[in-house]
Design an enzyme around this catalytic site. Structure first.
Site, PDB file in Angstrom:
ATOM      1  N   CYS A  53       0.737  -1.215  -0.142  1.00  0.00           N
ATOM      2  CA  CYS A  53      -0.124  -0.018  -0.114  1.00  0.00           C
ATOM      3  C   CYS A  53       1.065   1.238   0.053  1.00  0.00           C
ATOM      4  CB  CYS A  53      -1.013   0.013   1.358  1.00  0.00           C
ATOM      5  SG  CYS A  53      -1.783   1.338   1.416  1.00  0.00           S
ATOM      6  N   HIS A  54       0.173   2.472  -0.439  1.00  0.00           N
ATOM      7  CA  HIS A  54       0.937   3.674  -0.422  1.00  0.00           C
ATOM      8  C   HIS A  54       1.475   4.129   0.818  1.00  0.00           C
ATOM      9  CE1 HIS A  54      -0.260   4.874  -4.620  1.00  0.00           C
ATOM     10  NE2 HIS A  54      -1.457   4.314  -4.025  1.00  0.00           N
ATOM     11  N   THR A  55       0.926   3.702   2.111  1.00  0.00           N
ATOM     12  CA  THR A  55       1.133   4.052   3.298  1.00  0.00           C
ATOM     13  C   THR A  55       2.632   3.352   3.652  1.00  0.00           C
ATOM     14  OG1 THR A  55      -1.130   4.028   3.901  1.00  0.00           O
ATOM     15  CG2 THR A  55       0.536   4.255   5.622  1.00  0.00           C
TER      16      THR A  55
ATOM     17  N   HIS B 238       0.889  -3.620   6.226  1.00  0.00           N
ATOM     18  CA  HIS B 238      -0.352  -3.595   7.111  1.00  0.00           C
ATOM     19  C   HIS B 238      -1.703  -4.194   6.387  1.00  0.00           C
ATOM     20  CE1 HIS B 238      -0.417  -0.253   4.465  1.00  0.00           C
ATOM     21  NE2 HIS B 238      -1.582  -0.053   4.642  1.00  0.00           N
ATOM     22  N   GLU B 239      -1.402  -4.478   5.238  1.00  0.00           N
ATOM     23  CA  GLU B 239      -2.742  -5.147   4.460  1.00  0.00           C
ATOM     24  C   GLU B 239      -2.515  -6.864   4.693  1.00  0.00           C
ATOM     25  OE1 GLU B 239      -3.449  -3.630   0.658  1.00  0.00           O
ATOM     26  OE2 GLU B 239      -3.663  -1.572   1.614  1.00  0.00           O
TER      27      GLU B 239
ATOM     28  N   CYS C 238     -11.188  -2.333  20.671  1.00  0.00           N
ATOM     29  CA  CYS C 238     -11.255  -3.207  21.986  1.00  0.00           C
ATOM     30  C   CYS C 238     -12.674  -3.579  22.389  1.00  0.00           C
ATOM     31  CB  CYS C 238     -10.375  -2.074  23.015  1.00  0.00           C
ATOM     32  SG  CYS C 238     -11.302  -0.813  23.453  1.00  0.00           S
TER      33      CYS C 238
ATOM     34  N   CYS D 232     -13.581   0.789  25.017  1.00  0.00           N
ATOM     35  CA  CYS D 232     -13.018   2.420  25.150  1.00  0.00           C
ATOM     36  C   CYS D 232     -14.241   3.206  24.744  1.00  0.00           C
ATOM     37  CB  CYS D 232     -11.853   2.891  24.478  1.00  0.00           C
ATOM     38  SG  CYS D 232     -12.079   2.854  22.656  1.00  0.00           S
TER      39      CYS D 232
ATOM     40  N   CYS E  35     -15.173   3.090  21.099  1.00  0.00           N
ATOM     41  CA  CYS E  35     -15.686   1.411  20.707  1.00  0.00           C
ATOM     42  C   CYS E  35     -17.091   1.465  21.207  1.00  0.00           C
ATOM     43  CB  CYS E  35     -14.942   0.680  21.533  1.00  0.00           C
ATOM     44  SG  CYS E  35     -13.262   0.134  20.314  1.00  0.00           S
TER      45      CYS E  35
ATOM     46  N   CYS F  21     -10.662   3.523  17.949  1.00  0.00           N
ATOM     47  CA  CYS F  21     -10.400   2.976  19.210  1.00  0.00           C
ATOM     48  C   CYS F  21      -9.229   3.600  19.817  1.00  0.00           C
ATOM     49  CB  CYS F  21     -10.229   1.546  18.665  1.00  0.00           C
ATOM     50  SG  CYS F  21      -9.536   0.664  20.412  1.00  0.00           S
TER      51      CYS F  21
ATOM     52  N   ARG G  17      -3.417   3.164  21.002  1.00  0.00           N
ATOM     53  CA  ARG G  17      -2.874   4.135  20.160  1.00  0.00           C
ATOM     54  C   ARG G  17      -1.506   4.601  20.328  1.00  0.00           C
ATOM     55  NH1 ARG G  17      -6.539   5.987  16.608  1.00  0.00           N
ATOM     56  NH2 ARG G  17      -6.201   8.117  15.564  1.00  0.00           N
TER      57      ARG G  17
ATOM     58  N   CYS H 243      -7.269  -2.514   4.334  1.00  0.00           N
ATOM     59  CA  CYS H 243      -6.885  -1.097   4.434  1.00  0.00           C
ATOM     60  C   CYS H 243      -7.966  -0.534   3.195  1.00  0.00           C
ATOM     61  CB  CYS H 243      -5.376  -0.881   4.027  1.00  0.00           C
ATOM     62  SG  CYS H 243      -5.117   0.822   4.021  1.00  0.00           S
TER      63      CYS H 243
ATOM     64  N   ARG I 150      -3.106  -3.170  -7.163  1.00  0.00           N
ATOM     65  CA  ARG I 150      -2.482  -3.805  -5.821  1.00  0.00           C
ATOM     66  C   ARG I 150      -1.730  -4.827  -6.123  1.00  0.00           C
ATOM     67  NH1 ARG I 150      -3.183  -0.263  -2.933  1.00  0.00           N
ATOM     68  NH2 ARG I 150      -3.802   0.006  -1.000  1.00  0.00           N
TER      69      ARG I 150
HETATM   70  N1  LIG Z   1      -8.877   7.401   5.279  1.00  0.00           N
HETATM   71  C1  LIG Z   1      -7.990   6.426   5.487  1.00  0.00           C
HETATM   72  O1  LIG Z   1      -8.111   5.378   6.327  1.00  0.00           O
HETATM   73  C2  LIG Z   1      -7.379   5.835   4.388  1.00  0.00           C
HETATM   74  C3  LIG Z   1      -6.904   4.528   4.146  1.00  0.00           C
HETATM   75  C4  LIG Z   1      -6.125   4.087   2.973  1.00  0.00           C
HETATM   76  C5  LIG Z   1      -5.735   5.287   2.017  1.00  0.00           C
HETATM   77  N2  LIG Z   1      -6.083   6.393   2.353  1.00  0.00           N
HETATM   78  C6  LIG Z   1      -5.430   7.403   1.476  1.00  0.00           C
HETATM   79  O2  LIG Z   1      -6.606   7.607   0.432  1.00  0.00           O
HETATM   80  C7  LIG Z   1      -6.001   8.138  -0.895  1.00  0.00           C
HETATM   81  C8  LIG Z   1      -6.393   7.158  -2.171  1.00  0.00           C
HETATM   82  O3  LIG Z   1      -5.372   5.804  -1.945  1.00  0.00           O
HETATM   83  P1  LIG Z   1      -5.212   5.081  -2.903  1.00  0.00           P
HETATM   84  O4  LIG Z   1      -4.733   3.824  -2.471  1.00  0.00           O
HETATM   85  O5  LIG Z   1      -6.822   4.984  -3.778  1.00  0.00           O
HETATM   86  O6  LIG Z   1      -4.391   5.903  -3.997  1.00  0.00           O
HETATM   87  P2  LIG Z   1      -3.897   5.806  -5.384  1.00  0.00           P
HETATM   88  O7  LIG Z   1      -2.857   6.515  -5.691  1.00  0.00           O
HETATM   89  O8  LIG Z   1      -3.958   4.433  -6.074  1.00  0.00           O
HETATM   90  O9  LIG Z   1      -5.356   6.569  -6.243  1.00  0.00           O
HETATM   91  C9  LIG Z   1      -5.405   7.757  -6.229  1.00  0.00           C
HETATM   92  C10 LIG Z   1      -6.263   8.254  -7.517  1.00  0.00           C
HETATM   93  O10 LIG Z   1      -6.390   9.536  -7.785  1.00  0.00           O
HETATM   94  C11 LIG Z   1      -6.259   9.868  -9.049  1.00  0.00           C
HETATM   95  N3  LIG Z   1      -6.006  11.432  -9.150  1.00  0.00           N
HETATM   96  C12 LIG Z   1      -5.055  12.051  -8.929  1.00  0.00           C
HETATM   97  N4  LIG Z   1      -5.379  13.543  -9.145  1.00  0.00           N
HETATM   98  C13 LIG Z   1      -6.628  13.372  -9.401  1.00  0.00           C
HETATM   99  C14 LIG Z   1      -7.490  14.679  -9.855  1.00  0.00           C
HETATM  100  N5  LIG Z   1      -6.939  15.924 -10.011  1.00  0.00           N
HETATM  101  N6  LIG Z   1      -8.659  14.281 -10.183  1.00  0.00           N
HETATM  102  C15 LIG Z   1      -9.092  13.028 -10.143  1.00  0.00           C
HETATM  103  N7  LIG Z   1      -8.442  11.944  -9.805  1.00  0.00           N
HETATM  104  C16 LIG Z   1      -7.019  12.288  -9.551  1.00  0.00           C
HETATM  105  C17 LIG Z   1      -5.123   9.198  -9.412  1.00  0.00           C
HETATM  106  O11 LIG Z   1      -5.079   9.182 -11.196  1.00  0.00           O
HETATM  107  C18 LIG Z   1      -5.236   7.750  -8.832  1.00  0.00           C
HETATM  108  O12 LIG Z   1      -6.107   6.834  -9.783  1.00  0.00           O
HETATM  109  C19 LIG Z   1      -4.452   8.318  -0.520  1.00  0.00           C
HETATM  110  O13 LIG Z   1      -4.384   9.641  -0.101  1.00  0.00           O
HETATM  111  C20 LIG Z   1      -4.463   7.181   0.650  1.00  0.00           C
HETATM  112  O14 LIG Z   1      -3.307   7.974   1.565  1.00  0.00           O
HETATM  113  C21 LIG Z   1      -6.719   7.003   3.240  1.00  0.00           C
HETATM  114 ZN   LIG Z   2      -2.989   0.524   3.410  1.00  0.00          ZN
HETATM  115 ZN   LIG Z   3     -11.437   0.672  21.640  1.00  0.00          ZN
END
Ligand SMILES: NC(=O)c1ccc[n+]([C@@H]2O[C@H](COP(=O)([O-])OP(=O)(O)OC[C@H]3O[C@@H](n4cnc5c(N)ncnc54)[C@H](O)[C@@H]3O)[C@@H](O)[C@H]2O)c1
Ligand SMILES: [Zn+2]
Ligand SMILES: [Zn+2]
Length: 371
Positions: free
Chosen positions: A40-42, A62-63, A92, A95, A98, A106, A110, A171, A365
């Site tokens: 994943c990106h993270t 983490h996935e 949990c 908390c 939760c 949760c 943390r 994730c 992925r």
């Molecule tokens: N909130 C959470 O718990 C959580 C969990 C996982 C990931 N995320 C976040 O969610 C986001 C997306 O994650 P992902 O894995 O799908 O990423 P990803 O990079 O695979 O997908 C992002 C998409 O956005 C598109 N994009 C970029 N600029 C754009 C624009 N101007 N207009 C329209 N589309 C555009 C890209 O082409 C790409 O397909 C990331 O910021 C990631 O960190 C958040």
């Molecule tokens: Zn992730």
């Molecule tokens: Zn909790």
């Protein structure tokens, strides 16, 4: 025990796959044999060194999905042989958050999790030669053949579910599905716009479809990704350009905007577009993307006064132990098409290739399979 794991030794350098020592699970902890893990990106974000809260040496990942090998003292909800999905966001059950249906954040572990420790403030990972401690990542550290995790951070799933698909629910997929199904709780017949067609945005498209949305407009820069969105239920595809906002407003309720918008890009300018295209009077914009440190969201207050609302969503608001098994069940009933998300299957040894593929935006992925 001795096991193979991918260690982030130095920020900005490739991960080093090596033998590590994994200590026994203590009270409330569980030893899991990983079967599959998404990249994943993270993970990449931390490996690159940009993440200000990152630390090294650490085992990333983490996935994960795998099988319970052994449980520590006092673990009652899991036993040997159970199939589990790892949760960076635990549940949990006790908390203040939760016990409240409004949130999934949760608080139980943390602070220690953010430091790279298990809940008792120590680590189970160490170098086999020197014994130097290695920290855990997101409480999961699943770029490894085995992991020790708290019981409260493992979701027990249907043992029939293939673990190489189930890992995606750890994730991004659950984040997107949950953004639509929990955070926004999209109404039947609604018009939705999803910005971004990565794992999170595609999950949001599927979530809108499952909620019975009538129109699902997906916006992205890539034609390939927009095609994937069609497969998940998008009814209209839009290539992003300088006029994205105007084009969406033109096609939604005579210029009012969409009932629900979702931001899944991490780009703050796109977040603003998602707020602006949410419908006057009741439109709800759900932000799932993670912006860079210090970046701010620029919102004209009039957008809010005239009835638009903004919500943030972490892990789709999914309370992991309760919610992830239910999402996996939806997949098992054929209601979520997971296969198109898996673009590459790699070995742990090839984990850095998983990062390269992600940087090249090649597929959604890469999934590491452990043998
Ligand atoms: N909130 C959470 O718990 C959580 C969990 C996982 C990931 N995320 C976040 O969610 C986001 C997306 O994650 P992902 O894995 O799908 O990423 P990803 O990079 O695979 O997908 C992002 C998409 O956005 C598109 N994009 C970029 N600029 C754009 C624009 N101007 N207009 C329209 N589309 C555009 C890209 O082409 C790409 O397909 C990331 O910021 C990631 O960190 C958040
Ligand atoms: Zn992730
Ligand atoms: Zn909790």
């Amino acid at each position: 025990m001795r096991m193979r794991a991918a260690v982030l030794e130095e920020f900005g350098e490739p991960l080093v796959v090596q033998d590590l020592e994994l200590k026994d699970p203590r009270a409330g902890e569980v030893l899991v044999r990983l079967v599959a893990c998404g990249v994943c990106h993270t993970d990449l974000y931390t490996a690159s060194g940009i993440d200000p809260s990152g630390y090294a040496p650490v085992v990333l990942g983490h996935e994960g999905a795998g099988v319970v090998e052994r449980v520590g003292e006092g673990v009652a909800s899991l036993r040997e042989g159970d199939h589990v999905v790892t949760l960076f966001s635990p549940q949990c059950g006790e908390c203040v958050h939760c016990v409240d249906p409004r949130t999934n954040l949760c608080m139980a572990i943390r602070a220690e999790q953010n430091l790279g420790h298990l809940p008792d403030g120590t680590t189970r990972l160490a170098r086999s030669d020197s014994g130097e401690e290695i920290r855990h990542f997101m409480g999961t550290s699943t770029f490894a053949e085995y992991t020790v995790m708290p019981e409260i951070a493992l979701a027990k799933i249907d043992p029939e579910a293939p673990l190489d698909r189930a890992c995606l629910f750890a994730c991004g997929l659950s984040t997107g599905l949950g953004a639509a199904m929990n955070t926004a709780a999209v109404r039947e017949g609604a018009t939705c716009v999803v910005f971004g067609a990565g794992m999170v945005g595609l999950g949001a498209v599927a979530g809108c479809r499952l909620q019975g949305a009538e129109r699902i407009i997906c916006v992205d820069l890539s034609d390939d990704r927009l095609e994937l969105a069609r497969g998940q239920g998008a009814t209209e595809l839009m290539k992003a350009d300088d006029n994205t906002v105007e084009r969406i407003l033109e096609t939604t309720d005579g210029g009012y905007g969409a009932d629900y918008t979702f931001e899944a890009t991490g780009n703050v300018a796109v977040m603003a577009q998602a707020v602006e295209t949410a419908r006057m009077a009741w439109g709800l914009c759900t932000v799932a993307g993670v912006a860079g440190r210090g970046e701010t969201l620029d919102v004209i207050p009039r957008w809010l006064i005239t009835g638009r609302r903004i919500a943030g969503s972490s892990f789709g608001g999914v309370k992991g132990r309760d919610g992830v098994p239910k999402l996996v069940d939806l997949y098992m009933r054929g209601e979520i098409d997971v296969d198109p998300f898996i673009s590459h299957r790699i070995t742990l040894q090839e984990v850095n290739r998983g990062f390269d593929l992600m940087e090249a935006q090649d597929g959604i992925r890469s999934v590491i399979e452990f043998h």
